[in-house]
Design an enzyme around this catalytic site. Sequence first.
Site, PDB file in Angstrom:
ATOM      1  N   ASP A  67       1.033  -1.300  -0.133  1.00 24.51           N
ATOM      2  CA  ASP A  67      -0.081   0.031   0.059  1.00 24.51           C
ATOM      3  C   ASP A  67       0.951   1.284  -0.175  1.00 24.51           C
ATOM      4  O   ASP A  67       2.170   1.251   0.520  1.00 24.51           O
ATOM      5  CB  ASP A  67      -0.684   0.101   1.327  1.00 24.51           C
ATOM      6  CG  ASP A  67      -1.593  -1.100   1.421  1.00 24.51           C
ATOM      7  OD1 ASP A  67      -1.996  -1.746   0.523  1.00 24.51           O
ATOM      8  OD2 ASP A  67      -1.838  -1.210   2.844  1.00 24.51           O
TER       9      ASP A  67
HETATM   10  N1  URA Z   1      -0.758  -6.106   4.015  1.00 28.54           N
HETATM   11  C1  URA Z   1      -1.394  -4.639   4.025  1.00 28.54           C
HETATM   12  O1  URA Z   1      -2.554  -4.403   4.685  1.00 28.54           O
HETATM   13  N2  URA Z   1      -0.632  -3.748   3.326  1.00 28.54           N
HETATM   14  C2  URA Z   1       0.518  -4.097   2.687  1.00 28.54           C
HETATM   15  O2  URA Z   1       1.014  -3.037   2.099  1.00 28.54           O
HETATM   16  C3  URA Z   1       0.765  -5.357   2.643  1.00 28.54           C
HETATM   17  C4  URA Z   1       0.236  -6.432   3.296  1.00 28.54           C
END
Ligand code: URA
Length: 250
Positions: free
Chosen positions: A115
């Site tokens: 993310d």
């Molecule tokens: N899980 C998440 O919530 N975000 C990420 O970026 C990777 C795994």
Amino acid sequence: MNDPARSPEEEGIRLQKVLAAAGLGSRRACEALIEAGRVSVNDALVTAQGRRVDPATDVIRVDTMRINTAPGLVYLALNKPRGYVTAMSDPEGRPTVGDLVADRPERLFHVGRLDAETEGLLLLTNDGELAHRLAHPSYEVPKTYLAEVLGPVARDVGRRLRDGVELDDGIVRVDSFRLVDSTANRVLLEIVLHEGRKHIVRRALAEVGHPVQRLVRTSIGPVQLGGQKAGKIRTLRREELAGVFALVGM
Ligand code: URA
């Protein structure tokens, strides 16, 4: 042009030269590796000198460790900073991981996604086959995350996450859960899981009552983030790359 009078073993580049070019030592030292029965080509042991290979297509291993001999293939680890979108470019003009590798000549793919608000280890490569396999759920590559949450964290949270919690798109189970540190009301958790659904760690922790304040991915299989600085890129070490290939059966 291939010479039809030659067998495939007579064409190509001498194995010791390819090994030396891959950084395994001098040609003499690489001949010694061959002599000692430590080198295989396409899973067949080679002990005689004089073998020629195609470094772009032959799978060459030393002590079962796959060696990257393909010219032009690169395998990189990036510490993605918070706020960068996992994309090579962004139509909305937000900062992307593409900006961080803009000076590299290769056409790179990111392996899976983090993310924008998540930091940490992201692999980049121009090896499409490896990228595809690593991102595929069937290979179950374990990934480790450090999550900062508001505390206190109840004793049964780890068990609940290991047993599985129900999300909108199905159950998520973590492989392991560990409380790393806790201060007055901030708690640092380490979670290992081997799936990559969107926002999976954030959603799992929110479901057990601990929305994530900060999330960092610290390892992917055998590759560790270690002390790598945010925004910095490094080439995977030979052992790391061999471990990654092994994870996905290459
Ligand atoms: N899980 C998440 O919530 N975000 C990420 O970026 C990777 C795994």
